[in-house]
Design a protein around this motif. Structure first.
Motif, PDB file in Angstrom:
ATOM      1  N   ASN A 150      10.382 120.288  18.529  1.00 32.61           N
ATOM      2  CA  ASN A 150      11.160 121.376  19.150  1.00 32.61           C
ATOM      3  C   ASN A 150      12.522 120.892  19.626  1.00 32.61           C
ATOM      4  OD1 ASN A 150       9.178 123.340  18.708  1.00 32.61           O
ATOM      5  ND2 ASN A 150       8.134 122.853  20.633  1.00 32.61           N
ATOM      6  N   GLY A 151      13.131 120.049  18.799  1.00 35.24           N
ATOM      7  CA  GLY A 151      14.486 119.580  19.052  1.00 35.24           C
ATOM      8  C   GLY A 151      14.604 118.420  20.010  1.00 35.24           C
ATOM      9  N   THR A 152      13.486 117.942  20.576  1.00 35.94           N
ATOM     10  CA  THR A 152      13.517 116.838  21.536  1.00 35.94           C
ATOM     11  C   THR A 152      12.976 115.575  20.887  1.00 35.94           C
ATOM     12  OG1 THR A 152      13.196 118.346  23.396  1.00 35.94           O
ATOM     13  CG2 THR A 152      12.707 116.025  23.776  1.00 35.94           C
ATOM     14  N   SER A 153      13.696 114.456  21.025  1.00 35.05           N
ATOM     15  CA  SER A 153      13.231 113.173  20.494  1.00 35.05           C
ATOM     16  C   SER A 153      12.045 112.697  21.318  1.00 35.05           C
ATOM     17  CB  SER A 153      14.352 112.135  20.549  1.00 35.05           C
ATOM     18  OG  SER A 153      15.421 112.513  19.720  1.00 35.05           O
ATOM     19  N   VAL A 154      10.943 112.405  20.656  1.00 34.43           N
ATOM     20  CA  VAL A 154       9.729 112.004  21.372  1.00 34.43           C
ATOM     21  C   VAL A 154       9.256 110.602  21.005  1.00 34.43           C
ATOM     22  CG1 VAL A 154       8.936 114.366  21.676  1.00 34.43           C
ATOM     23  CG2 VAL A 154       8.239 113.099  19.646  1.00 34.43           C
ATOM     24  N   GLY A 155       9.828 109.978  19.984  1.00 35.26           N
ATOM     25  CA  GLY A 155       9.376 108.628  19.662  1.00 35.26           C
ATOM     26  C   GLY A 155       9.977 108.105  18.386  1.00 35.26           C
ATOM     27  N   SER A 156       9.916 106.780  18.260  1.00 36.03           N
ATOM     28  CA  SER A 156      10.441 106.101  17.084  1.00 36.03           C
ATOM     29  C   SER A 156       9.758 104.756  16.960  1.00 36.03           C
ATOM     30  CB  SER A 156      11.955 105.909  17.202  1.00 36.03           C
ATOM     31  OG  SER A 156      12.443 105.090  16.159  1.00 36.03           O
ATOM     32  N   ASN A 157       9.540 104.297  15.733  1.00 35.85           N
ATOM     33  CA  ASN A 157       8.987 102.965  15.487  1.00 35.85           C
ATOM     34  C   ASN A 157       9.594 102.402  14.214  1.00 35.85           C
ATOM     35  OD1 ASN A 157       6.679 102.241  17.465  1.00 35.85           O
ATOM     36  ND2 ASN A 157       6.214 104.361  16.899  1.00 35.85           N
ATOM     37  N   GLU A 158       9.691 101.081  14.158  1.00 39.76           N
ATOM     38  CA  GLU A 158      10.143 100.438  12.936  1.00 39.76           C
ATOM     39  C   GLU A 158       8.991 100.401  11.939  1.00 39.76           C
ATOM     40  OE1 GLU A 158      12.341  96.347  11.325  1.00 39.76           O
ATOM     41  OE2 GLU A 158      11.483  96.415  13.347  1.00 39.76           O
ATOM     42  N   ILE A 159       9.284 100.731  10.694  1.00 40.29           N
ATOM     43  CA  ILE A 159       8.268 100.719   9.634  1.00 40.29           C
ATOM     44  C   ILE A 159       8.235  99.305   9.065  1.00 40.29           C
ATOM     45  CG2 ILE A 159       7.478 101.851   7.518  1.00 40.29           C
ATOM     46  CD1 ILE A 159       9.228 104.227   8.246  1.00 40.29           C
ATOM     47  N   ASP A 216      12.912 112.010  10.706  1.00 38.05           N
ATOM     48  CA  ASP A 216      14.035 111.412   9.997  1.00 38.05           C
ATOM     49  C   ASP A 216      13.820 109.916   9.877  1.00 38.05           C
ATOM     50  OD1 ASP A 216      15.301 113.884   9.881  1.00 38.05           O
ATOM     51  OD2 ASP A 216      16.312 113.572  11.800  1.00 38.05           O
ATOM     52  N   PHE A 217      14.466 109.322   8.867  1.00 39.58           N
ATOM     53  CA  PHE A 217      14.418 107.883   8.659  1.00 39.58           C
ATOM     54  C   PHE A 217      15.807 107.294   8.871  1.00 39.58           C
ATOM     55  CE2 PHE A 217      10.533 106.688   5.872  1.00 39.58           C
ATOM     56  CZ  PHE A 217       9.702 107.499   6.625  1.00 39.58           C
ATOM     57  N   THR A 218      15.844 106.012   9.216  1.00 42.93           N
ATOM     58  CA  THR A 218      17.113 105.290   9.246  1.00 42.93           C
ATOM     59  C   THR A 218      17.793 105.405   7.887  1.00 42.93           C
ATOM     60  OG1 THR A 218      16.250 103.716  10.848  1.00 42.93           O
ATOM     61  CG2 THR A 218      18.205 103.050   9.619  1.00 42.93           C
ATOM     62  N   SER A 219      19.062 105.701   7.899  1.00 43.50           N
ATOM     63  CA  SER A 219      19.793 105.846   6.644  1.00 43.50           C
ATOM     64  C   SER A 219      20.014 104.480   6.000  1.00 43.50           C
ATOM     65  CB  SER A 219      21.139 106.515   6.904  1.00 43.50           C
ATOM     66  OG  SER A 219      21.884 106.605   5.704  1.00 43.50           O
ATOM     67  N   PHE A 220      19.693 104.371   4.718  1.00 44.84           N
ATOM     68  CA  PHE A 220      20.034 103.169   3.961  1.00 44.84           C
ATOM     69  C   PHE A 220      20.186 103.540   2.494  1.00 44.84           C
ATOM     70  CE2 PHE A 220      15.540 103.284   3.189  1.00 44.84           C
ATOM     71  CZ  PHE A 220      15.261 102.484   2.087  1.00 44.84           C
ATOM     72  N   TYR A 276      11.456 105.341  11.751  1.00 42.99           N
ATOM     73  CA  TYR A 276      11.321 106.793  11.686  1.00 42.99           C
ATOM     74  C   TYR A 276      11.602 107.333  13.085  1.00 42.99           C
ATOM     75  CZ  TYR A 276       6.786 106.689  14.084  1.00 42.99           C
ATOM     76  OH  TYR A 276       5.801 106.509  15.010  1.00 42.99           O
ATOM     77  N   TYR A 277      12.104 108.564  13.135  1.00 43.03           N
ATOM     78  CA  TYR A 277      12.467 109.205  14.394  1.00 43.03           C
ATOM     79  C   TYR A 277      11.806 110.577  14.418  1.00 43.03           C
ATOM     80  CZ  TYR A 277      16.058 105.610  14.028  1.00 43.03           C
ATOM     81  OH  TYR A 277      16.718 104.414  13.863  1.00 43.03           O
TER      82      TYR A 277
END
Length: 740
Positions: free
Chosen positions: A340-349, A401-405, A335-336
């Motif tokens: 406010n339009g700035t990427s702040v973090g992501s982790n694998e589910i 958002d999620f990784t597209s699959f 997930y991403y």
């Protein structure tokens, strides 16, 4: 409604409290035997006190009919009644016929009938009456104003001659007809906001159900219980007076039970909560995944929420778990988060350590890694500090958002997305002991216990000043006290697991005490969270000489074992066992404390029902040399690893003088960077690194006058490695754990 207040000062759930603690029990072994919500009301504190910590202890057990053999999701949810009301537009009908709304009704005022011919001749069959309820009060459209009984009309019935032949037909005419009209009205209801407090997946309870043929095997009965503990301090402002708590069970068969105990520890929290909001749906809800575009447009579109002008800290929390065949078993999905339009973090589910489950073995595919969950475990939450992205008093735009699959079968994600707003932190210098991992009898830490040395604790920085040093004292109750000077760099609200040097188990009671002090050489602003205790069990004691006997299955090359001392020095090991035969090795150890680790790279142990047709079965045990009786038998369905601590000679070393090691290796475990520090720098030394299969993957001769060597193994896969160092005639072998 149940009231359950207790003020205590005892050891429970691994905590010792010198301050007032209030306990509230809501669910009490409530059977969850079919899909649905199990709601109970609890009477909580009135809000006049401050609580530095609030914990939810969710005890999962078997239902009165035994545990289910399947892994199901359970949620513990707070149902907050807001005192605000909303309404929905509904249509009130002008009449109903037998309780049903229909467009029109043609009817007769007098009873109507049909004729029927049988062996006795012609019989008259009267129609049942129709109950018509009228609603004609314009000020209260749902108030019944009249009730009448009418009869079916507008139909033919047949007449018969003496032989039973149909001779004629008769039309039954209606006396009247009424037509439906609707009145616009509103259904008014109170708005209830639901917040997930904790989520846990049930284990495969095959061994716990008396109706199952394997009941009672592998150490389980229907009395099995497991405690999941959640820090819910930031919901304290909602746990006031009467509150409804929902235990939701997604299973379609019997069943499990839920006990929910809420622990309120008085004091000042790290920060005060101003508001909490669900970013999308209430509580934890299901979000279907069919495609990336559909998910981003219809499931989790960008969402704007207001912020408070007096808030100073902001946090986003995300608890996802994947379900459905594709959602459950598809790795690499991240997930991403944008704010406010700035990427702040992501982790694998994803969770890749199900083979180290604390509830083991289980009857199903418990070792299979899954989308951020394992059967029998709590679902972890991801935390994001988003304070720097938000202007207090302005709106905040969230976009997940999620990784597209492209899922080939069902895919959905159960997600709780929460937005917290806080006042400024209450402390500048505040270290906390969060947990004692070992020695401990907590079932969640059972994989790593009991131990005979090297306690492991978890500390947390609750102050805004980075935590760099800390004094840690620890001992067995009534025994001698050890002191460890921790150094590191813990930012605000960050935590770390700390492995302490070995200590003497020479006390009077099986209670382990640990206390912290002097953070950064200063005074801790909150001393109430500086002390913790845990109960523990003693490890087994073996003779100096014994045999390690492993009957390998068809994949002996997946297995390896190591015996190391409490300094992490590997004393005996074997990599890549010979398949389909007994691998027997004799070890001879001086008195002391040791760790035995049996690893399976395939994560399916020596005996796993799902793959036995391919892998075969095996066994592992310690055996005395003579007479050859068994000292310890290890369960073959162990998943990824057996972790077994033991002593020889009661754990008391026979070596009078401590041998000074020529090398100091740190950090261990490592994320990739290792530092080798020499106590002597006037001699060259050799360094060799071996993988779990015993293959040398790196070698270097270090020249004299080098006191510090840095080694980078970040390009290697996670796992256990052996680092062999030779200085003159002295050889040291260290077990290195790489975990990026």
């Amino acid at each position: 409604m149940r009231k359950f207040f207790i003020i205590i000062s005892v050891v429970i759930y691994g905590h010792t409290f010198a301050e007032d603690t209030t306990w509230v029990k809501v669910h009490d072994a409530t059977d969850m035997t079919w899909y649905g919500h199990y709601k109970q009301w609890g009477e909580f504190p009135d809000g006049s006190e401050n609580y530095r910590k609030v914990m939810l202890h969710y005890t999962m057990g078997c239902a009165s009919t035994g545990c289910s053999g399947w892994d199901y999701t359970t949620h513990i949810t707070l149902r907050h009644r807001t005192g605000k009301y909303d309404s929905t537009l509904v249509l009130a009908p002008s009449f109903t016929a037998n309780g049903v709304t229909q467009d029109s009704l043609e009817y007769a005022n007098q009873p109507t009938f049909t004729l029927q011919f049988d062996s006795a001749g012609v019989d008259t069959i009267y129609n049942d009456s129709i109950v018509v309820i009228s609603y004609n009060n314009p000020t209260d459209p749902w108030l019944a104003t009249d009730t009448s009984y009418v009869f079916t009309a507008n139909y033919f019935y047949f007449q018969f001659d003496s032989l039973g032949n149909q001779s004629d037909s008769v039309w039954v005419s209606a006396d009247n007809v009424i037509y439906l009209s609707n009145t616009n009205t509103y259904n008014i209801y109170e708005i209830i906001e639901e917040y997930e407090l904790g989520r846990a997946i049930t284990p495969y309870g095959t061994y716990m159900n008396p109706t199952n043929s394997s009941y009672g095997t592998n150490g389980y009965t229907e009395d099995w219980q497991h405690v999941f503990s959640y820090d819910i301090t930031d919901f304290a402002h909602l746990l006031v007076d009467s509150v409804e708590i929902d235990a939701f069970y997604s299973g379609w068969s019997s069943g499990f039970s839920a006990t929910t105990d809420f622990e309120f520890i008085e004091g000042i929290p790290a920060r005060n909560v101003l508001a909490v909001n669900n970013v999308y749906k209430n509580a934890a809800s299901s979000y279907s995944y069919s495609s990336s575009s559909d998910f981003e447009t219809n499931q989790m579109p960008a969402k704007k929420l207001p912020t408070l002008s007096n808030a100073e800290e902001f946090e986003f929390r995300f608890t996802p778990s994947g379900h459905g065949q594709a959602g459950e078993f598809t790795p690499g999905i991240h997930y991403y988060l944008k704010v406010n339009g700035t990427s702040v973090g992501s982790n694998e589910i994803w969770k890749d350590d199900c083979g180290l489950n604390a509830v083991w073995p289980q009857g199903g595919t418990w070792i299979f890694d899954r989308a951020n969950w394992c059967p029998g475990e709590a679902v972890p939450t991801f935390y994001h500090d988003i304070s720097s992205q938000i202007i207090p008093g302005d709106s905040a735009l969230f976009d997940v958002d999620f990784t597209s699959f492209n899922p080939t079968s069902g895919a959905s994600y159960s997600c709780a997305l929460q937005f917290f707003q806080f006042e400024a932190a209450n402390f500048s210098l505040n270290a906390e002991i969060v947990d004692i991992i070992s020695p401990s009898t907590k079932d969640i830490h059972s994989r790593f216990n009991p131990v005979c040395g090297n306690p492991k604790i978890k500390i947390k920085n609750l102050g805004t000043t980075a935590l760099n040093t800390l004094d840690i004292e620890y001992e067995m109750e009534g025994g001698s006290t050890e002191t460890y000077n921790w150094t590191g760099n813990l930012d605000y609200l960050q935590s770390e697991e700390v492995t302490l040097p070995s200590f003497l188990f020479n006390g009077s009671d099986n209670i382990f005490n640990v206390r912290i002090s002097n953070p950064n050489g200063g005074i801790d602003e909150q001393k109430e969270n500086d002390f913790l205790s845990s109960s523990f069990e003693l490890v087994p004691d073996y003779p100096n000489e014994f045999k390690v006997v492993i009957d390998a299955n068809n994949f002996g090359n997946e297995n390896s074992w190591i015996i190391s001392d409490m300094d992490g020095t590997a004393l005996y090991w074997k990599f890549g066992l010979t398949s389909n035969q007994y691998n027997i090795d004799t070890v001879n150890l001086p008195n002391g404390c040791y760790l035995f680790e049996l690893t399976d790279n395939g994560k399916d142990g020596l005996d796993f029902w799902w793959s036995n047709a391919t892998t075969g079965t095996g066994s592992a045990k310690f055996q005395q040399v003579f007479p050859p009786y068994i000292l310890e038998t290890f369960h073959p369905d162990f998943g990824s690893k057996i972790i077994h601590h033991f002593t020889v000679g009661g754990g008391v070393s026979t070596i009078e003088d401590e041998v000074i090691k020529p090398f100091n290796i740190y950090p261990n475990p490592t994320t990739g960077q290792i530092q080798i520090e020499l106590s002597e720098n006037n001699k060259p030394f050799n360094v060799q690194l071996y993988n779990i299969l015993g293959e040398a993957i790196w070698h270097e001769e270090i020249k004299a006058h080098t006191s510090l060597k840095r080694l980078d193994i970040s390009n290697q896969p996670n796992g256990v490695y052996l680092l062999k160092l030779q200085l003159g005639d002295r050889i040291t072998t260290e077990r290195i754990i790489l975990n990026r």
